[in-house]
Write an enzyme that holds these catalytic residues in place. Structure first.
Site, PDB file in Angstrom:
ATOM      1  N   ASP A 167     -12.149 -10.351  -0.877  1.00 10.74           N
ATOM      2  CA  ASP A 167     -13.430 -10.465  -0.169  1.00 10.74           C
ATOM      3  C   ASP A 167     -14.414  -9.578  -0.911  1.00 10.74           C
ATOM      4  O   ASP A 167     -14.021  -8.568  -1.506  1.00 10.74           O
ATOM      5  CB  ASP A 167     -13.339 -10.153   1.335  1.00 10.74           C
ATOM      6  CG  ASP A 167     -12.672  -8.842   1.691  1.00 10.74           C
ATOM      7  OD1 ASP A 167     -12.520  -7.964   0.817  1.00 10.74           O
ATOM      8  OD2 ASP A 167     -12.324  -8.670   2.879  1.00 10.74           O
ATOM      9  N   GLU A 220       0.798  -1.235   0.000  1.00 10.95           N
ATOM     10  CA  GLU A 220       0.000   0.000   0.000  1.00 10.95           C
ATOM     11  C   GLU A 220       0.829   1.283   0.000  1.00 10.95           C
ATOM     12  O   GLU A 220       0.564   2.200   0.778  1.00 10.95           O
ATOM     13  CB  GLU A 220      -0.956  -0.003   1.205  1.00 10.95           C
ATOM     14  CG  GLU A 220      -1.887  -1.192   1.202  1.00 10.95           C
ATOM     15  CD  GLU A 220      -2.893  -1.182   2.360  1.00 10.95           C
ATOM     16  OE1 GLU A 220      -2.734  -0.375   3.301  1.00 10.95           O
ATOM     17  OE2 GLU A 220      -3.848  -1.974   2.311  1.00 10.95           O
ATOM     18  N   HIS A 266     -10.432  -6.086  -2.489  1.00 14.22           N
ATOM     19  CA  HIS A 266     -11.528  -5.896  -1.530  1.00 14.22           C
ATOM     20  C   HIS A 266     -12.661  -5.231  -2.308  1.00 14.22           C
ATOM     21  O   HIS A 266     -12.586  -4.040  -2.633  1.00 14.22           O
ATOM     22  CB  HIS A 266     -11.077  -5.012  -0.364  1.00 14.22           C
ATOM     23  CG  HIS A 266      -9.981  -5.627   0.449  1.00 14.22           C
ATOM     24  ND1 HIS A 266     -10.159  -6.776   1.185  1.00 14.22           N
ATOM     25  CD2 HIS A 266      -8.688  -5.267   0.638  1.00 14.22           C
ATOM     26  CE1 HIS A 266      -9.022  -7.097   1.802  1.00 14.22           C
ATOM     27  NE2 HIS A 266      -8.119  -6.191   1.484  1.00 14.22           N
ATOM     28  N   GLU A 288      -6.112 -10.614  -1.305  1.00 12.49           N
ATOM     29  CA  GLU A 288      -6.936 -10.381  -0.103  1.00 12.49           C
ATOM     30  C   GLU A 288      -8.410 -10.351  -0.472  1.00 12.49           C
ATOM     31  O   GLU A 288      -9.179  -9.513   0.024  1.00 12.49           O
ATOM     32  CB  GLU A 288      -6.540  -9.064   0.586  1.00 12.49           C
ATOM     33  CG  GLU A 288      -5.066  -8.999   0.950  1.00 12.49           C
ATOM     34  CD  GLU A 288      -4.680  -7.741   1.731  1.00 12.49           C
ATOM     35  OE1 GLU A 288      -5.574  -7.030   2.233  1.00 12.49           O
ATOM     36  OE2 GLU A 288      -3.465  -7.489   1.843  1.00 12.49           O
TER      37      GLU A 288
HETATM   38  C1  XIL Z   1      -6.350  -6.161   8.299  1.00 11.57           C
HETATM   39  C2  XIL Z   1      -6.675  -7.343   9.206  1.00 11.57           C
HETATM   40  O1  XIL Z   1      -7.598  -8.176   8.531  1.00 11.57           O
HETATM   41  C3  XIL Z   1      -7.255  -6.854  10.508  1.00 11.57           C
HETATM   42  O2  XIL Z   1      -7.383  -7.941  11.435  1.00 11.57           O
HETATM   43  C4  XIL Z   1      -6.371  -5.778  11.136  1.00 11.57           C
HETATM   44  O3  XIL Z   1      -6.993  -5.255  12.285  1.00 11.57           O
HETATM   45  C5  XIL Z   1      -6.096  -4.664  10.143  1.00 11.57           C
HETATM   46  O4  XIL Z   1      -5.528  -5.219   8.967  1.00 11.57           O
HETATM   47  N1  XIL Z   1      -5.041  -4.495   3.663  1.00 11.57           N
HETATM   48  C6  XIL Z   1      -4.028  -5.316   4.118  1.00 11.57           C
HETATM   49  C7  XIL Z   1      -4.258  -6.195   5.289  1.00 11.57           C
HETATM   50  O5  XIL Z   1      -2.968  -5.395   3.474  1.00 11.57           O
HETATM   51  O6  XIL Z   1      -3.100  -6.367   6.074  1.00 11.57           O
HETATM   52  C8  XIL Z   1      -5.375  -5.662   6.165  1.00 11.57           C
HETATM   53  O7  XIL Z   1      -5.639  -6.635   7.172  1.00 11.57           O
HETATM   54  C9  XIL Z   1      -6.607  -5.375   5.344  1.00 11.57           C
HETATM   55  C10 XIL Z   1      -6.317  -4.316   4.299  1.00 11.57           C
END
Ligand code: XIL
Length: 297
Positions: free
Chosen positions: A234, A127, A205, A232
């Site tokens: 979802d 990020e 996401h 990631e």
């Molecule tokens: C999130 C986790 O799922 C949570 O448990 C934590 O509190 C915050 O981080 N992008 C990312 C992940 O790269 O590391 C993040 O994970 C979600 C967004």
């Protein structure tokens, strides 16, 4: 095949989940994990605040637990993440300049060395680009150490764990937009100058839809000579099942897409509280989104 992992493997891909060390004693959770997935990402356990809570003092117990659970069952591991503006320990948040730069380099060296040979892919940098139309870097304490912090992170990770695939990972990069194009330009520059980078992770996401140029975006990165991974995934919203199928189809259509990771197992495990964006409900039952995903694989 009848599971996500086995079906993905038939296509030469992995299918992974983000998991939490604290849930490895929940039998409902572990049953699904061991049955369905052949890759894992520690959801929080490899982040800077978890692995180096005080400067120079490293804490690996929870991450080690996940790595050993995975590797003893033949699952690969995505290491997440070595350098990120978020979830830094307090001591690092208060550093700047060359002191912070050295702390970052030491952190990457120590963590990547600890896990050397056990990680399939590292999210080396997470990020680092800004949202919006500029296509530039996000402001952060790491960015303020100098624009070269990302390439320094990649070179440091390569030296410490030469066998791992090294990924840049970000969100809101799913379609062709100014942010993904900024990253595209960085990857092209790294390839041209020999900075070690092997893949780009697309967090994905999503809510109710995926950009129409998602596959084309993955493909343009692949054409630069890097792998791509869905890291990631979802998906919230009523169109969830269709969008899962479409994301899977896009990955399968890009030969350099190595695999997909969902960001949690059951809806009750999701960081997106109340949005139910995952493949299993809170009791561990398969949802329509699961069936759509399996059928697409
Ligand atoms: C999130 C986790 O799922 C949570 O448990 C934590 O509190 C915050 O981080 N992008 C990312 C992940 O790269 O590391 C993040 O994970 C979600 C967004």
């Amino acid at each position: 095949a009848t599971t996500l992992g086995a079906s993905a493997a038939e296509k030469g891909r992995y299918f992974g989940a983000a998991i939490a060390a604290g849930k490895l004693n929940d039998s409902n959770y572990v049953t699904i994990l061991n049955r369905e997935f052949n890759s894992v990402t520690p959801e929080n356990e490899m982040k800077w605040d978890a692995t180096e809570p005080s400067r120079g003092s490293f804490s690996y117990a929870n991450a080690d637990r996940i790595v050993s659970h995975a590797r003893s069952r033949g699952m690969s591991v995505r290491g997440h993440t070595l350098a990120w503006h978020s979830q830094q320990p307090g001591w690092a948040q208060s550093l700047s300049g060359s002191t912070l730069r050295s702390a970052m380099v030491n952190h990457i060296t120590q963590v990547a060395t600890h896990f050397r040979g056990q990680i399939y892919t590292w999210d080396v940098v997470n990020e680092a680009f800004a949202d919006g139309g500029g296509g530039g870097r996000r402001d952060s304490n790491l960015q303020r150490t100098g624009n070269d912090w990302i390439e320094v992170a990649f070179r440091t990770a390569r030296a410490a764990d030469p066998g791992a695939k090294l990924c840049y990972n970000d969100y809101n990069t799913d379609g062709i937009n100014p942010k993904s194009t900024g990253i595209y330009n960085m990857v092209a520059d790294f390839k041209a100058r020999g900075v070690p980078i092997d893949c780009v992770g697309f967090q994905s996401h999503l809510t109710n839809s995926v950009p129409g140029d998602y596959q084309a975006n993955l493909q343009r990165f692949a054409n630069l000579g890097v792998d791509v991974q869905i890291t990631e995934l979802d998906i919230a919203g009523s169109n969830q099942a269709n969008v899962y199928a479409s994301v899977v189809n896009s990955c399968l259509a890009v030969s350099r897409c190595n695999g997909l990771t969902v960001w949690g197992i059951r809806d009750s495990d999701s960081w997106r509280t109340g949005q139910n964006p995952l493949l299993f409900d809170g009791s561990g039952n398969k949802k329509a989104a699961y069936t759509a995903t399996l059928n697409a694989l």
